[in-house]
Design a protein around this motif. Structure first.
Motif, mmCIF file in Angstrom:
data_model
loop_
_atom_site.group_PDB
_atom_site.id
_atom_site.type_symbol
_atom_site.label_atom_id
_atom_site.label_comp_id
_atom_site.label_asym_id
_atom_site.label_seq_id
_atom_site.Cartn_x
_atom_site.Cartn_y
_atom_site.Cartn_z
ATOM 1 N N ASP A 68 0.132 -3.808 -23.421
ATOM 2 C CA ASP A 68 -1.055 -3.048 -23.071
ATOM 3 C C ASP A 68 -1.529 -2.797 -21.679
ATOM 4 N N LEU A 69 -1.144 -1.418 -21.374
ATOM 5 C CA LEU A 69 -1.277 -1.339 -19.880
ATOM 6 C C LEU A 69 -2.322 -0.127 -19.674
ATOM 7 N N VAL A 70 -2.525 -0.275 -18.394
ATOM 8 C CA VAL A 70 -3.658 1.125 -17.851
ATOM 9 C C VAL A 70 -2.776 2.259 -18.147
ATOM 10 N N THR A 71 -3.666 3.299 -18.465
ATOM 11 C CA THR A 71 -3.003 4.749 -18.581
ATOM 12 C C THR A 71 -3.612 5.750 -17.739
ATOM 13 N N TYR A 72 -2.837 6.884 -17.716
ATOM 14 C CA TYR A 72 -3.548 7.871 -16.966
ATOM 15 C C TYR A 72 -4.773 8.131 -17.313
ATOM 16 N N ARG A 73 -5.332 8.393 -18.828
ATOM 17 C CA ARG A 73 -6.488 8.487 -19.024
ATOM 18 C C ARG A 73 -7.555 7.606 -18.723
ATOM 19 N N VAL A 112 4.118 3.339 -14.813
ATOM 20 C CA VAL A 112 3.304 2.107 -15.067
ATOM 21 C C VAL A 112 4.088 1.183 -15.978
ATOM 22 N N ALA A 113 4.817 1.718 -17.135
ATOM 23 C CA ALA A 113 5.428 0.869 -17.927
ATOM 24 C C ALA A 113 6.763 0.386 -17.285
ATOM 25 N N HIS A 114 7.314 1.253 -16.472
ATOM 26 C CA HIS A 114 8.591 1.001 -15.892
ATOM 27 C C HIS A 114 8.281 -0.238 -14.758
ATOM 28 N N VAL A 115 7.222 -0.233 -14.239
ATOM 29 C CA VAL A 115 7.097 -0.995 -12.894
ATOM 30 C C VAL A 115 6.462 -2.435 -13.570
ATOM 31 N N ASN A 116 5.999 -2.438 -14.838
ATOM 32 C CA ASN A 116 5.501 -3.584 -15.302
ATOM 33 C C ASN A 116 6.416 -4.197 -16.283
ATOM 34 N N THR A 117 7.749 -3.628 -16.372
ATOM 35 C CA THR A 117 8.853 -4.204 -17.121
ATOM 36 C C THR A 117 9.884 -4.507 -16.135
ATOM 37 N N LEU A 118 9.865 -4.527 -15.047
ATOM 38 C CA LEU A 118 11.111 -4.905 -14.233
ATOM 39 C C LEU A 118 11.269 -6.251 -14.319
ATOM 40 N N LEU A 161 0.724 -1.078 0.043
ATOM 41 C CA LEU A 161 0.109 -0.098 -0.014
ATOM 42 C C LEU A 161 0.578 1.394 -0.137
ATOM 43 N N CYS A 162 1.924 1.301 0.860
ATOM 44 C CA CYS A 162 2.972 2.212 0.976
ATOM 45 C C CYS A 162 3.555 2.671 -0.186
ATOM 46 N N TYR A 163 4.043 1.422 -0.916
ATOM 47 C CA TYR A 163 4.747 1.574 -2.158
ATOM 48 C C TYR A 163 3.984 1.984 -3.423
ATOM 49 N N HIS A 164 2.393 1.750 -3.274
ATOM 50 C CA HIS A 164 1.663 1.675 -4.343
ATOM 51 C C HIS A 164 1.240 3.395 -4.448
ATOM 52 N N VAL A 165 1.065 4.072 -2.970
ATOM 53 C CA VAL A 165 0.794 5.305 -3.082
ATOM 54 C C VAL A 165 1.964 6.004 -3.558
ATOM 55 N N PHE A 166 3.155 5.651 -3.093
ATOM 56 C CA PHE A 166 4.492 6.454 -3.612
ATOM 57 C C PHE A 166 4.425 6.396 -5.103
ATOM 58 N N GLU A 167 4.506 5.154 -5.740
ATOM 59 C CA GLU A 167 4.615 5.477 -7.162
ATOM 60 C C GLU A 167 3.618 6.218 -8.018
ATOM 61 N N ASN A 168 2.280 6.091 -7.256
ATOM 62 C CA ASN A 168 1.281 6.866 -7.959
ATOM 63 C C ASN A 168 1.377 8.380 -7.750
ATOM 64 N N GLY A 174 5.745 -13.681 -17.129
ATOM 65 C CA GLY A 174 5.628 -14.559 -16.231
ATOM 66 C C GLY A 174 6.014 -14.801 -14.719
ATOM 67 N N PHE A 175 7.212 -14.112 -14.518
ATOM 68 C CA PHE A 175 7.603 -14.081 -13.034
ATOM 69 C C PHE A 175 6.890 -12.777 -12.569
ATOM 70 N N PHE A 176 6.591 -11.729 -13.135
ATOM 71 C CA PHE A 176 5.877 -10.658 -12.774
ATOM 72 C C PHE A 176 4.406 -11.103 -12.180
ATOM 73 N N TYR A 177 3.806 -11.901 -12.849
ATOM 74 C CA TYR A 177 2.373 -12.509 -12.403
ATOM 75 C C TYR A 177 2.511 -13.544 -11.209
ATOM 76 N N VAL A 178 3.432 -14.323 -11.127
ATOM 77 C CA VAL A 178 3.642 -15.238 -10.151
ATOM 78 C C VAL A 178 3.950 -14.391 -8.787
ATOM 79 N N LEU A 179 4.841 -13.576 -8.883
ATOM 80 C CA LEU A 179 5.328 -12.572 -7.765
ATOM 81 C C LEU A 179 4.072 -11.667 -7.213
#
Length: 250
Positions: free
Chosen positions: A156-161, A60-66, A39-46, A70-75
Protein backbone atom coordinates in the motif's frame (compact mmCIF):
# COMPACT_ATOMS: atom_id res chain seq x y z
CA UNK A 1 30.81 32.98 5.12
CA UNK A 2 29.16 32.03 8.38
CA UNK A 3 32.21 33.40 10.19
CA UNK A 4 31.49 36.89 8.84
CA UNK A 5 27.96 36.81 10.19
CA UNK A 6 28.57 35.74 13.75
CA UNK A 7 30.50 37.32 16.54
CA UNK A 8 31.49 34.08 18.25
CA UNK A 9 30.63 30.86 16.47
CA UNK A 10 33.12 28.66 18.25
CA UNK A 11 34.12 28.90 21.89
CA UNK A 12 36.90 26.84 23.41
CA UNK A 13 35.65 24.64 26.24
CA UNK A 14 37.13 24.46 29.73
CA UNK A 15 39.01 21.34 28.69
CA UNK A 16 40.64 23.27 25.89
CA UNK A 17 38.98 21.28 23.10
CA UNK A 18 36.74 22.85 20.48
CA UNK A 19 34.53 20.34 18.67
CA UNK A 20 32.46 22.89 16.74
CA UNK A 21 34.80 22.65 13.73
CA UNK A 22 34.06 18.92 13.37
CA UNK A 23 30.33 19.30 13.96
CA UNK A 24 30.09 22.10 11.40
CA UNK A 25 31.97 20.12 8.79
CA UNK A 26 29.67 17.15 9.35
CA UNK A 27 26.69 19.49 9.18
CA UNK A 28 27.91 20.88 5.88
CA UNK A 29 28.64 17.40 4.53
CA UNK A 30 25.25 15.98 5.53
CA UNK A 31 23.52 18.85 3.73
CA UNK A 32 25.12 17.80 0.44
CA UNK A 33 25.71 14.07 0.88
CA UNK A 34 23.31 12.45 1.25
CA UNK A 35 20.54 15.03 1.68
CA UNK A 36 21.29 17.28 -1.28
CA UNK A 37 21.86 14.29 -3.56
CA UNK A 38 18.54 12.80 -2.45
CA UNK A 39 16.77 16.11 -3.08
CA UNK A 40 18.01 16.13 -6.68
CA UNK A 41 17.00 12.50 -7.16
CA UNK A 42 13.61 13.07 -5.54
CA UNK A 43 12.85 15.94 -7.91
CA UNK A 44 14.02 13.84 -10.87
CA UNK A 45 11.82 10.86 -10.00
CA UNK A 46 8.80 13.08 -9.35
CA UNK A 47 9.06 14.48 -12.87
CA UNK A 48 7.10 11.36 -13.79
CA UNK A 49 4.04 13.26 -12.52
CA UNK A 50 4.22 15.39 -15.66
CA UNK A 51 3.35 12.25 -17.66
CA UNK A 52 0.20 11.59 -15.66
CA UNK A 53 -1.10 9.60 -12.67
CA UNK A 54 -0.27 6.18 -14.10
CA UNK A 55 3.37 7.08 -14.73
CA UNK A 56 3.72 8.56 -11.24
CA UNK A 57 2.17 5.53 -9.53
CA UNK A 58 4.41 3.23 -11.57
CA UNK A 59 7.48 5.22 -10.49
CA UNK A 60 6.50 5.00 -6.80
CA UNK A 61 5.95 1.26 -7.06
CA UNK A 62 9.29 0.79 -8.84
CA UNK A 63 11.29 2.75 -6.26
CA UNK A 64 9.63 0.96 -3.35
CA UNK A 65 10.30 -2.52 -4.75
CA UNK A 66 13.97 -2.10 -5.62
CA UNK A 67 14.91 -3.73 -2.31
CA UNK A 68 13.19 -6.01 0.22
CA UNK A 69 11.14 -3.91 2.60
CA UNK A 70 13.41 -4.50 5.59
CA UNK A 71 16.53 -3.40 3.72
CA UNK A 72 14.61 -0.51 2.19
CA UNK A 73 13.62 0.86 5.61
CA UNK A 74 17.15 0.43 7.01
CA UNK A 75 18.64 2.24 4.00
CA UNK A 76 16.07 5.02 4.36
CA UNK A 77 16.86 5.36 8.05
CA UNK A 78 20.64 5.46 7.60
CA UNK A 79 20.88 7.62 4.47
CA UNK A 80 17.95 10.02 4.95
CA UNK A 81 16.28 10.05 8.36
CA UNK A 82 19.38 10.16 10.59
CA UNK A 83 21.35 12.66 8.45
CA UNK A 84 18.24 14.84 8.19
CA UNK A 85 17.68 14.72 11.95
CA UNK A 86 21.31 15.69 12.64
CA UNK A 87 21.33 18.43 10.00
CA UNK A 88 18.06 19.88 11.28
CA UNK A 89 18.89 19.75 15.00
CA UNK A 90 22.38 21.16 14.59
CA UNK A 91 21.04 23.77 12.18
CA UNK A 92 18.51 24.87 14.79
CA UNK A 93 21.29 25.13 17.36
CA UNK A 94 23.40 27.26 14.99
CA UNK A 95 20.42 29.49 14.21
CA UNK A 96 19.66 30.00 17.91
CA UNK A 97 23.26 30.48 19.06
CA UNK A 98 24.52 32.53 16.10
CA UNK A 99 24.12 36.29 15.98
CA UNK A 100 23.76 37.72 12.46
CA UNK A 101 25.00 41.28 12.20
CA UNK A 102 23.48 42.46 8.92
CA UNK A 103 22.29 45.58 10.73
CA UNK A 104 25.92 46.61 11.32
CA UNK A 105 27.66 45.00 8.33
CA UNK A 106 25.40 44.61 5.31
CA UNK A 107 27.76 42.40 3.34
CA UNK A 108 26.38 39.87 0.86
CA UNK A 109 27.80 37.04 2.97
CA UNK A 110 25.97 38.29 6.05
CA UNK A 111 22.67 38.48 4.18
CA UNK A 112 23.36 35.02 2.81
CA UNK A 113 23.94 33.71 6.32
CA UNK A 114 20.66 35.22 7.49
CA UNK A 115 18.62 33.89 4.57
CA UNK A 116 20.25 30.48 5.03
CA UNK A 117 18.95 30.38 8.60
CA UNK A 118 15.46 31.60 7.60
CA UNK A 119 15.10 29.21 4.67
CA UNK A 120 16.36 26.38 6.87
CA UNK A 121 13.54 26.99 9.35
CA UNK A 122 10.90 27.14 6.62
CA UNK A 123 12.36 24.02 4.98
CA UNK A 124 12.16 22.16 8.30
CA UNK A 125 8.48 23.07 8.70
CA UNK A 126 7.76 22.00 5.13
CA UNK A 127 9.56 18.68 5.55
CA UNK A 128 7.67 17.91 8.76
CA UNK A 129 4.40 18.37 6.89
CA UNK A 130 5.60 16.57 3.77
CA UNK A 131 7.11 13.55 5.50
CA UNK A 132 4.52 13.45 8.26
CA UNK A 133 1.64 13.38 5.79
CA UNK A 134 2.76 11.46 2.71
CA UNK A 135 5.39 9.17 4.18
CA UNK A 136 3.94 8.49 7.63
CA UNK A 137 0.17 9.14 7.58
CA UNK A 138 -0.45 7.82 4.06
CA UNK A 139 2.30 5.32 3.20
CA UNK A 140 3.17 3.78 6.56
CA UNK A 141 -0.23 4.05 8.26
CA UNK A 142 -2.40 3.56 5.16
CA UNK A 143 -4.63 6.62 5.60
CA UNK A 144 -5.15 7.67 1.98
CA UNK A 145 -6.27 11.20 1.21
CA UNK A 146 -8.26 10.10 -1.86
CA UNK A 147 -10.12 6.93 -2.88
CA UNK A 148 -7.61 4.40 -4.24
CA UNK A 149 -8.00 0.75 -5.28
CA UNK A 150 -6.84 -1.95 -2.90
CA UNK A 151 -3.37 -3.07 -4.02
CA UNK A 152 -3.31 -6.62 -5.32
CA UNK A 153 0.23 -7.27 -4.06
CA UNK A 154 -0.46 -5.95 -0.57
CA UNK A 155 2.02 -3.07 -0.94
CA UNK A 156 0.00 0.00 0.00
CA UNK A 157 1.80 3.11 -1.30
CA UNK A 158 1.09 6.80 -1.76
CA UNK A 159 -0.59 7.53 -5.10
CA UNK A 160 -0.86 10.45 -7.49
CA UNK A 161 -4.41 11.05 -6.24
CA UNK A 162 -3.15 11.23 -2.64
CA UNK A 163 -0.62 13.91 -3.51
CA UNK A 164 -3.13 15.78 -5.67
CA UNK A 165 -5.62 15.79 -2.80
CA UNK A 166 -2.85 16.86 -0.41
CA UNK A 167 -2.21 19.86 -2.64
CA UNK A 168 -5.91 20.73 -2.90
CA UNK A 169 -6.71 19.45 -6.41
CA UNK A 170 -10.55 19.61 -6.49
CA UNK A 171 -10.72 16.57 -8.78
CA UNK A 172 -9.20 14.41 -6.06
CA UNK A 173 -9.91 16.25 -2.81
CA UNK A 174 -13.12 15.49 -0.98
CA UNK A 175 -13.03 17.95 1.93
CA UNK A 176 -10.25 20.37 2.83
CA UNK A 177 -8.52 19.60 6.10
CA UNK A 178 -5.38 20.59 7.95
CA UNK A 179 -3.34 18.20 5.78
CA UNK A 180 -5.13 18.72 2.46
CA UNK A 181 -6.12 21.92 0.70
CA UNK A 182 -5.01 25.19 -0.83
CA UNK A 183 -3.00 26.12 2.25
CA UNK A 184 -0.87 23.00 1.78
CA UNK A 185 -0.21 23.94 -1.84
CA UNK A 186 0.95 27.40 -0.73
CA UNK A 187 3.23 25.80 1.87
CA UNK A 188 4.68 23.46 -0.75
CA UNK A 189 5.46 26.28 -3.17
CA UNK A 190 7.20 28.33 -0.51
CA UNK A 191 8.71 25.34 1.29
CA UNK A 192 10.19 23.66 -1.77
CA UNK A 193 11.76 26.89 -3.02
CA UNK A 194 13.25 27.55 0.42
CA UNK A 195 14.54 23.98 0.60
CA UNK A 196 16.17 24.26 -2.82
CA UNK A 197 17.70 27.64 -1.93
CA UNK A 198 18.99 26.25 1.37
CA UNK A 199 20.67 23.37 -0.45
CA UNK A 200 22.16 25.31 -3.38
CA UNK A 201 23.41 28.18 -1.22
CA UNK A 202 24.81 25.67 1.25
CA UNK A 203 26.59 23.96 -1.64
CA UNK A 204 28.84 27.01 -1.91
CA UNK A 205 29.68 26.89 1.77
CA UNK A 206 30.37 23.16 1.48
CA UNK A 207 32.85 23.68 -1.36
CA UNK A 208 34.66 26.41 0.55
CA UNK A 209 34.60 24.61 3.89
CA UNK A 210 36.03 21.42 2.43
CA UNK A 211 38.60 23.21 0.28
CA UNK A 212 37.01 22.24 -3.04
CA UNK A 213 36.89 25.84 -4.26
CA UNK A 214 40.03 27.79 -3.41
CA UNK A 215 40.46 31.27 -4.82
CA UNK A 216 38.07 33.87 -6.16
CA UNK A 217 37.73 32.34 -9.63
CA UNK A 218 36.81 28.92 -8.26
CA UNK A 219 34.34 30.48 -5.83
CA UNK A 220 32.69 32.47 -8.63
CA UNK A 221 32.33 29.29 -10.66
CA UNK A 222 30.73 27.49 -7.75
CA UNK A 223 28.34 30.42 -7.30
CA UNK A 224 27.30 30.23 -10.96
CA UNK A 225 26.76 26.47 -10.73
CA UNK A 226 24.72 26.94 -7.54
CA UNK A 227 22.46 29.51 -9.20
CA UNK A 228 21.97 27.32 -12.25
CA UNK A 229 21.12 24.34 -10.06
CA UNK A 230 18.67 26.46 -8.09
CA UNK A 231 16.96 27.54 -11.31
CA UNK A 232 16.74 24.02 -12.75
CA UNK A 233 15.43 22.42 -9.54
CA UNK A 234 12.97 25.27 -8.96
CA UNK A 235 11.48 25.11 -12.46
CA UNK A 236 11.19 21.33 -12.27
CA UNK A 237 9.61 21.39 -8.80
CA UNK A 238 7.10 24.13 -9.61
CA UNK A 239 6.12 22.28 -12.79
CA UNK A 240 5.40 19.15 -10.74
CA UNK A 241 3.42 21.03 -8.08
CA UNK A 242 1.27 22.96 -10.55
CA UNK A 243 0.63 19.84 -12.61
CA UNK A 244 -0.56 17.87 -9.57
CA UNK A 245 -2.57 20.77 -8.18
CA UNK A 246 -4.30 21.99 -11.35
CA UNK A 247 -3.88 19.13 -13.85
CA UNK A 248 -6.59 16.65 -14.80
CA UNK A 249 -6.41 13.22 -13.19
CA UNK A 250 -7.17 11.45 -16.48
Amino acid sequence: MADAATTADAVRTDAGTDHSFLWRRLHSLSGVLPLGAFLCYHVFENLSALRGPAAYDEMVAHVNTLLPRGFFYVLELVTIVLPLAYHALYGVWVAVSGRPNVGRYAYAGNWGYLTQRITGGIALLFLLVHVGTLRTWVTLLGNHLAPVPVPADGLDLVTYRDVAAHLGNPASLGVQSIIAGDHVFALYVIGTLCTIWHFTYGLKGFCWTWGLAVGRLAQRRVTVVAWLLFAVLSVATLSILFQMRFGALG
